[in-house]
Design an enzyme around this catalytic site. Structure first.
Site, PDB file in Angstrom:
ATOM      1  N   GLY A   9      50.245 -48.627 104.518  1.00 23.12           N
ATOM      2  CA  GLY A   9      49.460 -49.836 104.755  1.00 23.12           C
ATOM      3  C   GLY A   9      48.604 -50.118 103.540  1.00 23.12           C
ATOM      4  N   GLY A  14      42.820 -48.504 107.128  1.00 24.88           N
ATOM      5  CA  GLY A  14      42.486 -47.502 108.143  1.00 24.88           C
ATOM      6  C   GLY A  14      43.305 -46.230 108.094  1.00 24.88           C
ATOM      7  N   SER A  83      52.016 -46.526  99.553  1.00 26.88           N
ATOM      8  CA  SER A  83      53.489 -46.492  99.471  1.00 26.88           C
ATOM      9  C   SER A  83      54.099 -47.880  99.698  1.00 26.88           C
ATOM     10  CB  SER A  83      54.070 -45.472 100.455  1.00 26.88           C
ATOM     11  OG  SER A  83      53.488 -45.542 101.731  1.00 26.88           O
TER      12      SER A  83
END
Length: 556
Positions: A9, A14, A83
């Site tokens: 993400g 988060g 990523s």
């Protein structure tokens, strides 16, 4: 057989917060966990790699390789990295026997608001180039095992989704109610894991020897209590005095940099002469009012105080004589931040007082078999109005944790207040339903923010509920709005917000406007602050509001 959890993400979505929550739950279930944070890997495993497509892919392959080795050893390897490219993530998936991909999904506009460093806004303005998600691509997973909408889901909800998926995949056994550990019946600490910064044994001896060579910073009464709260875990997840990023995030949005709710800055202020010394130091010794070294602080941040910013954001509506505002307007010019190591309690904590510690208190709640505990923080003696609130709360909870809040500014010793509260608990309550203890909490004088901080501290001690009395300085709605600002899943403690109470002549007991028919003119009520000030002057106060038979405990 071990397994890999792969968090992907955008920055700030988060991943680190969920890594911490999921790791804590897995460890509670006996799973060995090793977490690979993207930023830490960049510093150690992938030092020297840049941010080209090839270098990013090389970084992900290295993380994937280490995570697989962890899984092969029978543990859980958690990777938390942006990523951005789908094909290399899929390559890692194909090479890993048991793999769970978690997509932390959050819109750019929300991330920009969360970002304490303002990087997203600068990237959107074109000031930063090749920023993932803005002008560099991020390829979202097509079919992740778990999709977490971190813009609208509380972190605990997302973490539970991940744990449930791991159970469904067979990576961890399902945990039925009968198999749950005793600790899992309590409210989890804020941030999932209880902090403990106390040194023992050889580490303590080495720290004491080292302290003699370090610059010294004296702690005021508030900082003494803050040091103990951090060191014992009452301020979990804080591990030290706030660094600039946490401070700015708290002042700006009532959250730590990792997104957890936190209402007030916990800072160590320096006068100009100390600031000049500390700025060049990597470690400092913190002393109490007697000059004894009570803690060491590893200096990781140092910055000039912005009084206007903090006053406007935190102390815009302080109570009368707010101690936090007085500190802010003092001679200090800089803040210093970093993790602490607690060597001993300050001398002001010694004597006959019993300082409660979160870990020991949580065990005590388990030993009592309480699944729900209501905390009642008491700044000063417990009066009849406080008794009324406590009894009302006990009707819905298994037990009461009566917290004596340390307050040097009050005209009573901590030991005297403990005698008062112990007598009340044993005489006017079912003693087996009440535990008493003093807590190292320093109110700043902002009613709503102090109430929320008290709630988070109570949660760390294992409480599921907290009594929040009406505060006339907080306006007509009291302090309830600060709790409504966050979602219930974020706070994980239930505030019991009571209206002001008074003695009802028609009922012959304490009551509130909800339950008593008395007109306002007939109600017997005196502001709590006036009653306590009178006790300090040796006055007895109205027997309807203060139990006269307990007064000897304040002086005996």
């Amino acid at each position: 057989t071990g397994f890999v959890i792969w968090f992907t993400g955008l920055s700030g979505s988060g991943k680190s917060t969920l890594t911490r929550l999921v790791s804590a739950e897995l460890r509670r279930r006996g799973v060995h966990v090793e977490a690979l944070d993207g930023d830490d890997v960049r510093k150690m495993l992938s030092k020297g790699l840049g941010f080209s497509r090839d270098d990013r892919d090389a970084n992900i392959r290295r993380i994937g390789y280490v995570a697989r080795m962890i899984a092969r050893s029978g543990a859980c390897g958690i990777a938390a990295a942006i990523s951005p490219y789908r094909d290399v993530r899929d390559e890692v998936r194909r090479a890993t026997e048991q793999f769970c991909e978690v997509y932390c999904e959050c819109p750019i506009e929300v991330l920009a608001e969360r970002d304490p460093k303002g990087l997203y806004k600068r990237a959107l303005a074109g000031e930063i180039k090749h920023f993932t998600g803005v002008d560099d691509p991020y390829e979202a997973p097509a079919d992740p095992e778990v999709r977490c909408r971190t813009d609208i889901e509380p972190p605990e909800t997302s973490a539970q989704k991940i744990i449930s998926k791991l159970e469904e995949l067979g990576y961890i056994p399902e945990l039925g109610a009968a198999a749950r550990t005793d600790e899992s019946t309590l409210t989890p600490p804020h941030g999932a894991e209880l902090v403990d910064r106390r040194l023992v044994g050889a580490a303590l001896a080495a720290a004491r020897e080292r302290a003699g060579e370090l610059p010294v910073v004296g702690l005021d009464a508030t900082a003494e209590r803050d040091v103990v709260a951090i060191g014992t875990g009452a301020f979990s997840p804080l591990t030290g005095f706030m660094t600039r990023n946490d401070y700015l995030k708290v002042v700006g949005s009532g959250r730590l940099e990792n997104g957890l709710p936190w209402p007030l800055p916990v800072t160590l202020a320096l006068t100009p002469d100390l600031a000049e010394t500390v700025e060049k130091s990597s470690e400092i010794a913190l002393t109490d009012s007697s000059g004894a070294v009570v803690a060491l602080l590893e200096v990781t941040d140092f910055w000039e105080i912005d009084r206007a910013l903090e006053k406007e954001s935190i102390y815009d509506k302080p109570g009368p004589n707010a101690p936090g505002l007085k500190r802010l307007e003092g001679p200090a010019t800089h803040y210093v931040g970093g993790e602490i190591a607690l060597l001993q309690l300050p001398k002001s904590f010694s004597g006959n007082a019993t300082i409660a510690e979160p870990a020991a208190n949580r065990k005590l709640l388990i030993d009592h078999g309480w699944r729900s505990t209501v905390a009642l923080p008491m700044l000063g003696p417990m009066l009849r109005g406080d008794e009324f609130r406590a009894r009302t709360a006990l009707e819905t909870c298994d037990g009461l944790f009566l917290q004596t809040v340390m307050a040097p500014e009050l005209p009573f010793s901590l030991a005297a207040l403990e005698r008062w509260h112990s007598h009340l608990a044993q005489t006017y309550f079912r003693a087996e339903r009440v535990i008493c203890g003093s807590i190292p909490l320093a109110p700043r004088g902002v009613p709503a923010l102090d109430a929320l901080l008290s709630a988070l501290v109570a949660k760390n001690f294992g409480a599921s509920h907290i009594v929040v009395p009406h505060d006339p300085n907080a306006g007509p709605t009291g302090v309830r709005p600060i709790f409504d600002y966050y979602s219930p899943g974020e706070l994980r403690i239930i505030p019991l917000c009571y209206e002001d109470v008074f003695h009802s002549p028609s009922l012959g007991t304490m009551a509130s406007a909800k339950t008593a028919p008395d007109p306002i003119a007939a109600r017997l009520s005196t502001p709590r602050s006036e009653l306590i000030a009178g006790l300090g002057r040796g006055e007895t106060g109205p027997p309807e509001l203060i139990r006269p038979e307990t007064l000897a405990r304040l002086t005996g």
